[in-house]
Design an enzyme around this catalytic site. Structure first.
Site, mmCIF file in Angstrom:
data_model
loop_
_atom_site.group_PDB
_atom_site.id
_atom_site.type_symbol
_atom_site.label_atom_id
_atom_site.label_comp_id
_atom_site.label_asym_id
_atom_site.label_seq_id
_atom_site.Cartn_x
_atom_site.Cartn_y
_atom_site.Cartn_z
ATOM 1 N N ARG A 1 0.821 -1.215 0.000
ATOM 2 C CA ARG A 1 0.000 0.000 0.000
ATOM 3 C C ARG A 1 0.854 1.265 0.000
ATOM 4 N NH1 ARG A 1 -5.499 -0.492 1.651
ATOM 5 N NH2 ARG A 1 -6.192 -2.529 1.026
ATOM 6 N N ASP B 1 -6.581 -3.306 -7.174
ATOM 7 C CA ASP B 1 -7.093 -3.866 -5.929
ATOM 8 C C ASP B 1 -7.351 -5.348 -6.165
ATOM 9 O OD1 ASP B 1 -8.179 -2.761 -3.175
ATOM 10 O OD2 ASP B 1 -9.503 -4.380 -3.795
ATOM 11 N N ARG C 1 -3.610 6.707 0.629
ATOM 12 C CA ARG C 1 -4.143 7.904 1.297
ATOM 13 C C ARG C 1 -3.167 8.677 2.163
ATOM 14 N NH1 ARG C 1 -9.074 4.628 3.457
ATOM 15 N NH2 ARG C 1 -7.314 3.205 3.458
ATOM 16 N N TYR D 1 -14.579 -12.388 0.669
ATOM 17 C CA TYR D 1 -15.271 -11.182 0.200
ATOM 18 C C TYR D 1 -16.513 -11.539 -0.608
ATOM 19 C CZ TYR D 1 -11.776 -7.888 1.833
ATOM 20 O OH TYR D 1 -10.983 -7.123 2.632
ATOM 21 N N ARG E 1 -7.915 11.791 -5.356
ATOM 22 C CA ARG E 1 -9.145 11.155 -4.872
ATOM 23 C C ARG E 1 -10.277 12.151 -4.631
ATOM 24 N NH1 ARG E 1 -11.981 8.447 -3.731
ATOM 25 N NH2 ARG E 1 -11.885 7.100 -1.903
HETATM 26 O O1 CP3 Z 1 0.062 -1.569 -2.481
HETATM 27 C C1 CP3 Z 1 -0.272 -0.689 -3.302
HETATM 28 O O2 CP3 Z 1 0.152 0.491 -3.248
HETATM 29 C C2 CP3 Z 1 -1.135 -1.101 -4.482
HETATM 30 C C3 CP3 Z 1 -2.533 -0.897 -4.298
HETATM 31 C C4 CP3 Z 1 -3.412 -1.849 -3.488
HETATM 32 C C5 CP3 Z 1 -4.718 -1.463 -3.083
HETATM 33 N N1 CP3 Z 1 -5.339 -2.531 -2.529
HETATM 34 C C6 CP3 Z 1 -5.297 -0.126 -3.308
HETATM 35 C C7 CP3 Z 1 -6.381 0.332 -2.398
HETATM 36 C C8 CP3 Z 1 -3.247 -3.179 -3.074
HETATM 37 C C9 CP3 Z 1 -2.025 -4.080 -3.204
HETATM 38 C C10 CP3 Z 1 -4.474 -3.593 -2.471
HETATM 39 C C11 CP3 Z 1 -4.713 -4.969 -1.974
HETATM 40 C C12 CP3 Z 1 -5.910 -5.247 -1.181
HETATM 41 N N2 CP3 Z 1 -7.175 -4.722 -1.323
HETATM 42 C C13 CP3 Z 1 -5.967 -6.212 -0.145
HETATM 43 C C14 CP3 Z 1 -4.828 -7.084 0.290
HETATM 44 C C15 CP3 Z 1 -3.898 -6.372 1.200
HETATM 45 C C16 CP3 Z 1 -4.489 -6.076 2.560
HETATM 46 O O3 CP3 Z 1 -4.643 -4.879 2.852
HETATM 47 O O4 CP3 Z 1 -4.755 -7.017 3.307
HETATM 48 C C17 CP3 Z 1 -7.282 -6.211 0.367
HETATM 49 C C18 CP3 Z 1 -7.826 -7.056 1.500
HETATM 50 C C19 CP3 Z 1 -8.040 -5.273 -0.400
HETATM 51 C C20 CP3 Z 1 -9.487 -4.957 -0.278
HETATM 52 C C21 CP3 Z 1 -9.720 -3.539 0.063
HETATM 53 N N3 CP3 Z 1 -9.480 -2.476 -0.785
HETATM 54 C C22 CP3 Z 1 -10.269 -3.018 1.265
HETATM 55 C C23 CP3 Z 1 -10.667 -3.849 2.473
HETATM 56 C C24 CP3 Z 1 -10.341 -1.633 1.122
HETATM 57 C C25 CP3 Z 1 -10.951 -0.639 2.083
HETATM 58 C C26 CP3 Z 1 -10.128 -0.450 3.280
HETATM 59 C C27 CP3 Z 1 -8.969 0.450 3.009
HETATM 60 O O5 CP3 Z 1 -7.825 0.032 3.213
HETATM 61 O O6 CP3 Z 1 -9.250 1.585 2.607
HETATM 62 C C28 CP3 Z 1 -9.801 -1.306 -0.154
HETATM 63 C C29 CP3 Z 1 -9.647 0.046 -0.729
HETATM 64 C C30 CP3 Z 1 -8.304 0.422 -1.251
HETATM 65 N N4 CP3 Z 1 -7.529 -0.333 -2.067
HETATM 66 C C31 CP3 Z 1 -7.631 1.668 -1.031
HETATM 67 C C32 CP3 Z 1 -6.433 1.615 -1.761
HETATM 68 C C33 CP3 Z 1 -5.386 2.699 -1.899
HETATM 69 C C34 CP3 Z 1 -8.158 2.845 -0.228
HETATM 70 C C35 CP3 Z 1 -9.319 3.409 -0.978
HETATM 71 C C36 CP3 Z 1 -9.371 4.892 -1.073
HETATM 72 O O7 CP3 Z 1 -8.534 5.529 -1.728
HETATM 73 O O8 CP3 Z 1 -10.355 5.433 -0.537
#
Ligand code: CP3
Length: 360
Positions: A37, A86, A41, A164, A50
């Protein structure tokens, strides 16, 4: 030469980048570092984007996804980039309706409620369902070619995606997923097998588009499952997926959360690199995994919120436990938290680079 043949030939030659060398446990002049990640944010550039675009809009626009992928590379000089995407959008191609609620995380409107829903799921090729992410990979790979920074592609592990798909969002107890898993093991098997097919195809397509390494995220396996159930309901499918990826010829990172107690089983499922969370000290984790694998991790993401003296203490602890053995990739034990000060990320990268550099 076929595309696979070319990928294999490229992988067979000794890589020069620190990250790809560490994936193969080759000696490096300093420890490579990137953060799960790392785009997101905590970065003002990302928050600004965003304001105008939803997360799915960014993911589905190759130019924007490429830009967000490159933001942390420019800002901090990480040793690898990870494509901005994602784990959940590939479920849309299977027939599930995905949305991200403001602050509330992902939602699937037509979640799987029983065996009939499992059988309705499609398994179309990624080239048809994920063209935007594949195009973003092509753009980023081109942009990074000059600097030689490798690009990581990724997907979710079958267990985490099944959670999910059945829960319809995040969960604490996984009761709906477990009800299907325990109550209808045949339907569970059909669901997991379909997920393996779709994810294997998606990951192979990412490598063809230019991803030089692949990471499989199993965020929920260790949180939801004890050892016996991990062996019965998750491991066989992760192993099948990782086995299919071997033919691609790029290194594969197998990351999971909450699996400290059975890391040996996680390693048995496969992966050239095992990504570990922060719950077990790195040296112990590496011992459990075995020294035939590289390891990625494992600073507590919350350490980045602490004052510098505490952050430095925890950074040094991870580095001391890795003891510069070939095959350590520095990372967090989970994703960067949104509250993380940008300056701490900068200091982390500098510190890992300085502390691990071999005096020339
Ligand atoms: O690592 C990186 O920089 C690449 C981007 C990336 C995102 N999601 C972008 C994202 C990666 C590798 C993921 C993987 C992901 N997504 C996982 C596995 C890793 C982990 O965290 O366990 C999972 C479970 C998800 C599912 C997911 N996506 C959730 C539960 C959420 C909401 C909670 C949160 O962290 O905000 C997301 C949204 C998400 N995916 C965001 C980002 C940058 C935040 C959304 C936003 O900008 O509002």
């Amino acid at each position: 030469m076929t595309t696979t043949g070319r990928a294999q030939a490229a992988a067979a030659a000794e890589p020069t980048s620190l990250f790809l060398r560490a994936c193969r446990r080759l000696p490096v002049e300093r420890t490579p570092v990137w953060l799960m990640r790392q785009a997101g944010r905590y970065m003002p550039e990302y928050r600004a984007l965003r304001q105008q675009h939803g997360i799915l809009d960014i993911i589905r626009s190759p130019e924007l996804a490429a830009e967000v992928t490159l933001q942390p590379i420019r800002a901090f000089g990480f040793d690898a980039a990870i494509i901005f995407a994602d784990i959940l959008p590939p479920l849309v191609g299977m027939g599930l309706e995905l949305a991200f609620t403001e602050g509330g995380g992902p939602r699937i409107r037509n979640r799987i409620t029983g065996p009939r829903d499992v059988d309705r799921l499609a398994a179309p090729p990624a080239e048809e369902t994920m063209p935007h992410t594949l195009e973003a990979i092509r753009i980023v790979a081109r942009e990074l070619a000059a600097s030689g920074t490798p690009l990581i592609g990724f997907a979710g592990a079958p267990f985490t995606l099944a959670c999910y798909a059945i829960e319809g969002g995040s969960s604490k107890s996984f009761t709906k997923a477990k009800a299907l898993m325990f109550g209808d093991p045949a339907a569970w098997k059909r669901l997991m097998t379909k997920l393996v097919t779709v994810q294997a195809d998606y990951l192979a397509a990412q490598a063809r588009a230019g991803a030089q390494a692949l990471q499989v995220f199993d965020s929920w396996a260790g949180i939801a499952l004890g050892l016996t159930d991990y062996r019965r309901f998750a491991l066989p499918y992760t192993a099948l997926l990782l086995d299919r990826l071997k033919a691609i010829g790029v290194p594969v990172i197998h990351f999971s959360m909450g699996t400290s107690y059975y890391l040996d089983e996680v390693a048995r499922a496969g992966g050239d690199v095992i990504g570990v969370d922060w719950r077990r000290p790195l040296d112990e984790a590496w011992q459990a995994i075995g020294d035939d694998r590289a390891i990625q991790g494992n600073l507590d993401p919350a350490a980045l919120l602490a004052p510098w003296r505490e952050l430095r203490f925890q950074l040094d602890d991870v580095l001391d436990r890795a003891a510069r053995r070939p095959g350590h990739i520095f990372n967090l034990g989970h994703g960067v938290l949104p509250e993380t000060p940008v300056d701490h990320v900068r200091r982390l990268v500098g510190h890992v680079h300085e502390r691990t550099a071999i005096a020339q």
